[in-house]
Design an enzyme around this catalytic site. Structure first.
Site, short mmCIF file in Angstrom:
data_model
loop_
_atom_site.label_atom_id
_atom_site.label_comp_id
_atom_site.label_asym_id
_atom_site.label_seq_id
_atom_site.Cartn_x
_atom_site.Cartn_y
_atom_site.Cartn_z
CB SER A 142 -15.89 -9.43 7.58
OG SER A 142 -14.93 -10.13 8.53
CE1 TYR A 165 -12.71 -4.47 6.40
CE2 TYR A 165 -12.51 -6.22 8.61
CZ TYR A 165 -12.70 -6.24 7.19
OH TYR A 165 -12.93 -6.98 5.35
P1 NAP Z 1 -8.70 -5.58 -1.43
O1 NAP Z 1 -7.72 -6.63 -2.36
O2 NAP Z 1 -7.54 -4.48 -0.74
O3 NAP Z 1 -9.13 -4.70 -2.59
C1 NAP Z 1 -10.33 -3.45 -1.80
C2 NAP Z 1 -10.89 -3.32 -3.56
O4 NAP Z 1 -12.10 -2.28 -2.47
C3 NAP Z 1 -9.77 -2.82 -4.02
O5 NAP Z 1 -11.03 -2.82 -5.53
C4 NAP Z 1 -10.14 -1.35 -4.07
O6 NAP Z 1 -9.43 -0.38 -5.26
C5 NAP Z 1 -11.87 -1.25 -3.34
N1 NAP Z 1 -12.06 0.28 -2.71
C6 NAP Z 1 -11.80 0.69 -1.65
N2 NAP Z 1 -11.77 1.35 -1.21
C7 NAP Z 1 -12.80 2.00 -2.19
C8 NAP Z 1 -13.62 2.78 -2.83
N3 NAP Z 1 -13.63 4.31 -1.81
N4 NAP Z 1 -14.86 3.53 -3.67
C9 NAP Z 1 -14.34 2.23 -4.47
N5 NAP Z 1 -14.00 1.30 -4.85
C10 NAP Z 1 -12.77 0.97 -3.18
O7 NAP Z 1 -9.29 -6.31 -0.47
P2 NAP Z 1 -10.48 -7.75 -0.13
O8 NAP Z 1 -9.94 -8.36 0.74
O9 NAP Z 1 -10.13 -8.30 -2.08
O10 NAP Z 1 -11.80 -6.94 -0.11
C11 NAP Z 1 -12.50 -7.35 -0.45
C12 NAP Z 1 -13.78 -7.39 0.07
O11 NAP Z 1 -13.70 -8.15 1.27
C13 NAP Z 1 -14.15 -6.20 1.79
O12 NAP Z 1 -14.37 -6.00 1.91
C14 NAP Z 1 -13.25 -6.44 2.55
O13 NAP Z 1 -14.09 -6.58 3.79
C15 NAP Z 1 -13.77 -7.95 2.33
N6 NAP Z 1 -13.29 -9.28 3.54
C16 NAP Z 1 -11.77 -9.60 3.04
C17 NAP Z 1 -11.67 -10.26 3.85
C18 NAP Z 1 -10.31 -11.05 3.30
O14 NAP Z 1 -9.56 -12.40 3.71
N7 NAP Z 1 -9.28 -10.69 2.70
C19 NAP Z 1 -11.85 -11.39 4.91
C20 NAP Z 1 -13.31 -11.08 4.87
C21 NAP Z 1 -13.63 -9.28 4.71
P3 NAP Z 1 -7.97 0.29 -4.89
O15 NAP Z 1 -7.36 -0.21 -5.57
O16 NAP Z 1 -8.53 1.73 -6.29
O17 NAP Z 1 -7.82 0.95 -4.13
#
Ligand code: NAP
Length: 242
Positions: A142, A165
Site C-alpha cells: 500500500s 494496517y
Molecule cells: P477487499 O475487497 O476487502 O478484499 C480483501 C480480500 O482478502 C477478500 O477476498 C477477503 O476475503 C480476503 N481475506 C481477508 N482475510 C483473509 C484471510 N484470512 N484468508 C484469505 N483471504 C482473506 O479489499 P481490497 O481492497 O481488494 O484489498 C486487496 C489488497 O489490496 C489488500 O492486501 C489491501 O491491503 C490492498 N490495498 C488495497 C487498497 C485499496 O484502496 N482498496 C489500497 C492499498 C492496498 P473475504 O471476502 O472472505 O473477507
C-alpha cells in the site's frame, strides 16, 4: 489446464484480488482463486468461468497455518510448478481507533493476515515456486507501506494514521526484500505493489479507482520478463519510495 502456466491469487473472491485473477487468466494463465470461504469463492469462480476464463478454487485462509499447509499439499497434487503467487489477501481492522488505543488483539489479527499471511503462504509454496524456474511473487502492499510517503506532508498518505494496517504494510515491504534476496538464485522475482486508492469493501468503497485499474500494477509485476526487477516497490507511476 495443467499445460498452462499456473497462478495463485489469495483473497481472490472480490475486490482487487478478483480483478488480478481475471487479468492473469485473460493473459492465458490457469488461475487458482485462493479464498477462505468456499461459497463466496464458488460464486467468483462461476463469474470468471462465465467469461470463458480458466479458473479453479483453492480454499486457503492465509491466517491459518493448517489451512495454508493443506492448500499447498492440494496444489502440489494438481500441478508440478507454480509460476505466479500474488499475496493479495488483506484486512483493515477498526481504522478510526487512535494508535494509543488500538487493542493489541487488533494489531495481532491485522498482522496475521497482512504480514504473517504472505510469509506463511510464500514459505509453504516455495517448493512449487522453485520448480517453475522463473516464478514471480507479488506482495500487495500500500502507499502507507512507504515510510517516505507517510512522513511527507505533501503526500496524501501522511494524513493516514492506521497503526495496525500501516505498520503491517511497512513490515511487508521489508519481507519482500528478504524473500527477493533469498529466491533470486532460483529465478524467482519478488516485488511489492501499491494499487492506488481502489473502490473496494476494504475502504467502504471510498476509493477512486476501479478494481480493474487497481489490479494493473500487480498483473504487470506478476508477468515480469527475465529482465524485470526484483526486491522493489512499484505503483502505477513506476518505483515507489520505501
Ligand atoms: P477487499 O475487497 O476487502 O478484499 C480483501 C480480500 O482478502 C477478500 O477476498 C477477503 O476475503 C480476503 N481475506 C481477508 N482475510 C483473509 C484471510 N484470512 N484468508 C484469505 N483471504 C482473506 O479489499 P481490497 O481492497 O481488494 O484489498 C486487496 C489488497 O489490496 C489488500 O492486501 C489491501 O491491503 C490492498 N490495498 C488495497 C487498497 C485499496 O484502496 N482498496 C489500497 C492499498 C492496498 P473475504 O471476502 O472472505 O473477507
Amino acid at each position: 489446464m495443467n499445460d498452462k502456466r499456473q497462478a495463485l491469487v489469495t483473497g481472490a473472491n472480490k475486490g482487487i484480488g478478483l480483478a488480478i485473477a481475471r487479468g492473469l487468466a485473460q493473459a492465458g494463465m490457469s488461475v487458482w482463486l485462493g479464498v477462505r470461504d468456499r461459497s463466496r469463492g464458488e460464486e467468483a469462480v462461476q463469474k470468471l468461468r462465465s467469461e470463458g476464463l480458466a479458473v479453479r478454487l483453492l480454499e486457503i485462509d492465509v491466517a491459518d497455518d493448517g489451512s495454508v499447509q493443506r492448500a499447498a499439499e492440494t496444489l502440489g497434487k494438481e500441478i508440478g510448478a507454480l509460476h505466479v503467487l500474488v499475496n493479495n489477501a488483506g484486512v483493515i481492522i477498526a481504522p478510526a481507533t487512535p494508535p494509543s488505543e488500538v487493542p493489541l488483539d487488533d494489531l495481532k489479527a491485522t498482522y496475521e493476515v497482512n504480514l504473517y499471511g504472505p510469509v506463511r503462504v510464500t514459505q509453504a509454496f516455495v517448493p512449487l515456486l522453485k520448480a517453475a524456474g522463473d516464478a514471480r511473487v507479488v506482495m500487495m502492499s500500500s502507499g502507507v507501506g512507504s515510510l517516505t510517503l507517510i512522513t511527507d506532508p505533501t503526500s496524501i498518505y501522511s494524513s493516514v494514521n492506521f497503526l495496525a494496517y500501516t505498520s503491517s504494510k511497512v513490515a511487508l515491504n521489508a519481507v519482500t526484500v528478504s524473500f527477493a534476496k533469498e529466491l533470486a538464485p532460483f529465478g524467482i522475482k519478488v516485488n511489492a505493489v501499491e494499487p492506488g486508492h481502489v473502490q473496494t469493501d476494504l475502504n467502504g468503497n471510498t476509493g477512486v479507482l476501479t478494481p480493474d485499474e487497481g489490479a494493473v500494477t500487480a498483473i504487470s509485476m506478476a508477468l515480469l520478463g527475465q529482465d524485470g526487477p526484483t526486491g522493489g516497490f512499484f505503483g502505477s507511476h513506476g518505483r515507489q519510495p520505501w
